[in-house]
Write a protein that holds these residues in place. Structure first.
Motif: not given
Length: 51
Positions: A24-28
């Motif tokens: 999720w951090w990469l998507v954000a």
């Protein structure tokens, strides 16, 4: 048809998470950086390169 940028980012993020399953951090980070680049001085150059 005009699509708001925020809606397009949400759709792209949702599809990316469903299909690729990245953290999720990469998507954000990718979505936030894309949003910031779209509103920067580099936007015309990016628009020309994409077209």
């Amino acid at each position: 048809m005009q699509v708001p940028l925020w809606f397009a980012l949400i759709v792209v993020g949702w599809l990316g998470v469903k299909l690729i399953r990245p953290p999720w951090w990469l998507v954000a980070v990718l979505l936030l950086s894309g949003y910031l680049l779209a509103d920067s001085l580099l936007a015309p150059a990016i628009d020309t390169a994409v077209k």
